[in-house]
Write a protein that holds these residues in place. Structure first.
Motif, PDB file in Angstrom:
ATOM      1  N   ARG A 191       2.907 -24.882  36.741  1.00  0.00           N
ATOM      2  CA  ARG A 191       3.193 -24.323  38.060  1.00  0.00           C
ATOM      3  C   ARG A 191       1.918 -23.665  38.611  1.00  0.00           C
ATOM      4  NH1 ARG A 191       7.897 -25.745  40.844  1.00  0.00           N
ATOM      5  NH2 ARG A 191       9.638 -25.848  39.361  1.00  0.00           N
ATOM      6  N   MET A 239       8.855 -20.147  40.796  1.00  0.00           N
ATOM      7  CA  MET A 239       9.615 -21.350  41.134  1.00  0.00           C
ATOM      8  C   MET A 239      10.342 -21.855  39.880  1.00  0.00           C
ATOM      9  SD  MET A 239       8.972 -21.520  44.303  1.00  0.00           S
ATOM     10  CE  MET A 239       9.780 -23.082  44.647  1.00  0.00           C
ATOM     11  N   PRO A 240      11.522 -22.422  40.036  1.00  0.00           N
ATOM     12  CA  PRO A 240      12.108 -22.870  41.310  1.00  0.00           C
ATOM     13  C   PRO A 240      13.025 -21.846  41.989  1.00  0.00           C
ATOM     14  CG  PRO A 240      13.373 -23.764  39.496  1.00  0.00           C
ATOM     15  CD  PRO A 240      12.261 -22.967  38.868  1.00  0.00           C
ATOM     16  N   GLY A 300      12.345 -19.020  43.503  1.00  0.00           N
ATOM     17  CA  GLY A 300      11.813 -18.404  44.716  1.00  0.00           C
ATOM     18  C   GLY A 300      11.672 -16.904  44.652  1.00  0.00           C
ATOM     19  N   THR A 357       4.258 -25.327  45.476  1.00  0.00           N
ATOM     20  CA  THR A 357       5.561 -25.122  44.828  1.00  0.00           C
ATOM     21  C   THR A 357       5.939 -26.297  43.928  1.00  0.00           C
ATOM     22  OG1 THR A 357       6.773 -26.104  46.689  1.00  0.00           O
ATOM     23  CG2 THR A 357       6.331 -23.731  46.780  1.00  0.00           C
ATOM     24  N   LYS A 378       7.904 -32.854  43.222  1.00  0.00           N
ATOM     25  CA  LYS A 378       8.764 -31.911  43.937  1.00  0.00           C
ATOM     26  C   LYS A 378       9.978 -32.661  44.486  1.00  0.00           C
ATOM     27  CE  LYS A 378       8.673 -28.523  47.713  1.00  0.00           C
ATOM     28  NZ  LYS A 378       7.855 -27.911  48.779  1.00  0.00           N
TER      29      LYS A 378
END
Length: 872
Positions: free
Chosen positions: A645, A724-725, A727, A812, A834
């Motif tokens: 990430r 992530m994921p 947020g 992201t 993604k």
């Protein structure tokens, strides 16, 4: 000793052996007259140290093959004559050496084998802060607080003096590292005895401060490296580098009256940044070369990092010898310097061939500043008012005045840094301007925090002896201490009412400093507009009290109804030169450098542990045993990075200050919260830079710059990221720890010039500790690229014409990077995924040479050295 290339020079002290470049030339390897002077120093070093193992005959041929047509595919190993450290970067270097000793002892080996193999000098100059200013007691009070804050760190450095061979420390209060290097530490030509034979060779120097390049003004090849790279050289590992291209900078004419060396260097920085000299040597020459004193040359050389070059070199000539005499070097040694330089073709007599050239007529240089946040953004003095107006307009601000402060009010005016306080011409000019200002009835605005931080005690002596210091003091430019201080961000606190007015109203306050860097958040967290200027201009703007002024047309002030302009108090060159000739003497230098390694009573009072191993104190908040060598195995390999990430997606010109800030931090920061949990009060936090011996603080301070903007956490300013994921938002440290707990590797995405600025090893160590495995950027600053590799972090460069934006990456995604078959400068494949979609792109490995591949394989330079020791 390879006698095939040895020769002798005759001196008053008898015959001295040299490694003859002429003999190498006679074998047809190269032409002395075609090769730049700086490259000859590299060639001599490799020739002299060729041992058939670390440095081979092939390396000698490669170095001697330098061509003005390009050297992109030529790698050379280089071991400098010595290393110089300052305490911000020196403390972690000593901590690492001490940690290596502990690791070696734990493995049942002899820890005393860990020693610098070449001479190392450490100058303590980065820790003193401008806590007190504007009073006669400022220096004494600042030094008292300095020792109270830094006793633990200083104990480590004092221990190192006794524990390590080849290691000296200059105690606090003696001056700035680069000025001491220039005035005293460098012999220019070394004469050492080996196996009963005296050998002479050029001085060369690696420093853990990027402004090590100041020594280039004396004709010494030297540049800034990361602490990690310096440690490797100290432990006998060559620095592997590309044979550099050399840009010739031709100087013609002479400076006009009233134009300073600072104005010249800001012009040079602007020109070379436009030219593009990153990773290259710059060498100065031409008919105007002889019109520059060594102090002027050193001012230009100092700012090599600002114009992006590895170094800015000034060959040896009569002016060099004059400076050696002035600074009190031994007359017999000066004769050896001259004889050696002339015999080896290092004496400036002809113009070599260069990769490329550019030219400056010194007579075209005008009074200038640089700002508001980059040293290459030069502003002519008569354009300052317009420039600041454009800045406010671009921010959507109409000038406001609140509680006597306005947008553009100068709240910090500091004569500071190695750049200018090494130069008597600008320091005497500042003193004369102060004298004329006082006599004209002018004074500094009361809201301006003023400070004078000389580069060495010699400066104070000649200012005092000439009668000028008293006038500086009348304008509240009292000596605040001998160190980098405001230049490094140790500007200290602003007055409470000033700080609150700026903070509560988000005023665009200004600083005018005679420093070399003005990056965002560096000088003070409360100052958004930072300008570099000569020492006399610092005083002028302190009197004006604002930067939105045209000093050509507007008065500095009105006294008894009469307007007083800058031109009315500006000293003429004859006045300046007369005072320099009378008061800047060799006797002054000799007096101040007689006891340079002796500290004050405060230094003497520091008690230190004894023994070869450092006695780590678990309760210390300054010095801790870093985990870099934990779980070291005998196996080494490069593995693919899977399901990584991005911790950060950043823009262009991300500096090492952005990555690892050096200044103060708040109780709301991760580092602050950590110290509070240990019972440390915010008043005792000190700075990030002073706590670089504690990895717990430094990893929490990584990416914690208050001006950093991370695209992954839109709408935030400061060190924030997004997990992530899910947020979840948080600080860089918090989010990294969550990823580490999930065994998720991390990367950083960035734009151009990633890692520009100070040669700061924690800008690589910190990311390593946050779990970062690779950085993908459009381009890298030279030192920082090496530092990343030194910590086992892989620098990858987007293919020319591509970047995160063009590839549609928002940070992201998850990233897979194929590395198992990586070779130097090979192309690797990156896959970004993604929402079930995959985007594949190529990136170039900036692991540039085979030795760096070994460092990556072992997890870093120091791990490589330690593994070798374990296997022996």
């Amino acid at each position: 000793m390879n006698s095939k290339f040895t020769d002798t020079i005759k001196t008053e002290d008898g015959d001295i052996t040299i490694y003859s470049l002429k003999k190498l030339e006679d074998l047809g390897h190269f032409s002395l007259k075609n090769v730049p002077y700086s490259i000859k120093v590299l060639i001599e070093s490799i020739l002299r140290q060729e041992d058939g193992f670390l440095i081979t005959e092939e390396d000698v041929k490669n170095a001697a093959s330098w061509s003005p047509n390009g050297n992109a595919d030529v790698d050379i190993p280089f071991i400098p004559a010595r290393v110089i450290l300052q305490d911000f970067t020196g403390v972690p270097a000593v901590v690492d050496l001490a940690a290596m000793r502990s690791a070696v002892a734990a493995l049942g080996k002899d820890p005393t084998k860990i020693n610098p193999m070449i001479p190392v000098d450490l100058v303590i100059d980065h820790s003193i802060q401008v806590d007190y200013a504007g009073t006669p007691e400022s220096q004494e009070l600042n030094e008292k607080v300095e020792f109270e804050r830094n006793a633990e760190r200083y104990a480590l450095l004092k221990w190192a003096q006794t524990a390590f061979n080849n290691f000296r420390a200059v105690p606090p209060g003696n001056g700035i590292i680069h000025q001491i290097n220039l005035e005293y530490l460098s012999p220019l030509i070394h004469v050492k005895e080996k196996d009963g034979i005296k050998i002479a060779y050029p001085d060369s120097c690696f420093g853990t401060d990027s402004h090590t390049t100041q020594i280039n003004g004396l004709g010494v090849v030297g540049w800034g490296v990361g602490g990690i790279e310096a440690e490797a050289v100290m432990l006998g590992q060559p620095c592997y580098m590309k044979l550099p291209d050399v840009i010739g900078f031709k100087l013609t004419g002479s400076l006009k009256a009233g134009v300073t060396a600072t104005d010249l260097v800001l012009t040079v920085v602007e020109m070379l940044r436009k030219k593009g000299v990153v990773g290259k040597f710059v060498e100065f020459y031409g008919p105007g070369y002889k019109n520059l004193e060594v102090a002027d040359r050193a001012t230009i050389a100092n700012m090599g990092p600002e114009y992006g070059a590895t170094l800015g070199f000034f060959p040896i000539d009569e002016k060099t010898l004059d400076y050696l005499k002035l600074s009190g070097r031994d007359p017999s040694h000066i004769k050896i310097v001259e004889e050696y330089a002339k015999t080896q073709g290092l004496w400036y007599t002809y113009e070599p061939k260069y990769t490329d050239t550019l030219e400056l007529d010194l007579g075209t240089v005008v009074p200038s500043l640089a700002g508001h946040k980059r040293p290459q953004d030069r502003i002519p003095l008569d354009g300052m008012k317009e420039s600041f107006g454009e800045l406010l307009s671009g921010m959507g601000i109409q000038k406001r005045t609140i509680n006597g402060l306005s947008d553009g009010s100068v709240v910090i005016a500091s004569i500071t840094s190695c750049t200018n306080t090494a130069n008597p011409s600008v320091m005497i000019a500042a003193g004369l301007l102060a004298k004329k200002a006082v006599e004209a009835g002018l004074d500094v605005k009361d809201y301006v925090k003023t400070s004078l931080s000389p580069g060495s005690k010699v400066v104070t002596d000649y200012l005092r002896n000439s009668g000028l210091l008293q006038y500086l003091e009348k304008l509240r430019f009292h000596v605040t201490g001998y160190g980098c201080m405001t230049c490094i961000g140790n500007s200290g606190p602003l007055r409470d009412d000033i700080r609150s007015t700026i903070k509560d109203n988000d005023l665009v306050a200004a600083a005018v400093v005679s420093a070399n860097r003005n990056f965002e958040g560096r000088v003070s967290p409360y100052v958004k507009a930072n300008y570099l200027a000569s020492p006399p201009l610092v005083i002028a703007f302190a009197i004006a009290g604002r930067v939105d002024i045209d000093l050509d047309k507007e008065p500095l002030g009105v006294v008894n109804g009469k307007e007083v302009f800058l031109r009315d108090i500006w000293p003429d060159d004859q006045e300046i030169n007369s005072l320099i000739e009378k008061y800047v003497t060799s006797e002054t230098f000799k007096l101040q450098y007689n006891n340079i390694f002796k500290g004050s009573f405060r230094w003497d009072d520091i008690s230190i542990p004894e023994g070869a191993l450092y006695a780590w104190d678990e309760k210390s908040t300054y010095i801790q045993n870093p985990p870099f060598f934990n779980n070291l195995t005998s196996k080494a390999a490069i593995n693919n990075i899977s399901n990584a990430r991005a911790l950060a997606s950043l823009g262009d010109s991300i500096t090492t200050d952005h990555i690892s800030p050096a200044g103060e931090f708040s109780d709301k920061s991760d580092a602050g919260k950590y110290l509070i949990s240990l019972g440390i009060k915010p008043a005792d936090f000190n700075s990030y830079g002073s706590r670089r011996g504690n990895h717990e603080i430094m990893m929490r301070g990584t990416f914690a710059n208050i001006r950093l903007r991370n695209k992954i956490a839109p709408g935030t300013e400061g060190g924030y990221s997004r997990h992530m994921p899910d947020g979840e938002n948080g600080t860089m440290f918090e989010i990294s720890q969550k990823y580490i707990s999930e065994n998720t590797p991390l990367i950083v995405i960035a734009g151009k010039e990633y890692g520009t600025g100070s040669s700061r090893d924690w800008a690589a160590k910190g990311p390593f500790m946050l779990g970062i495995k690779a950085v993908i950027a459009e381009s890298f600053e030279r030192i920082h690229r090496s530092n990343l590799i030194g910590m086992g972090i892989i620098p990858l460069q987007f293919i020319e014409g591509e970047n995160a934006e063009s590839l549609g990456l928002d940070g992201t995604e998850t990233f897979d990077i194929e590395l198992e078959n990586m070779t130097p400068k090979s192309i690797v494949t990156v896959t970004a995924s993604k929402n079930g979609k995959k985007k594949q792109f190529k990136a170039m490995s900036r692991v540039d040479v085979p030795a760096e591949l070994e460092y990556i394989k072992n997890g870093g330079i120091l791990q490589t050295v330690l593994r070798k020791m374990i296997s022996e």
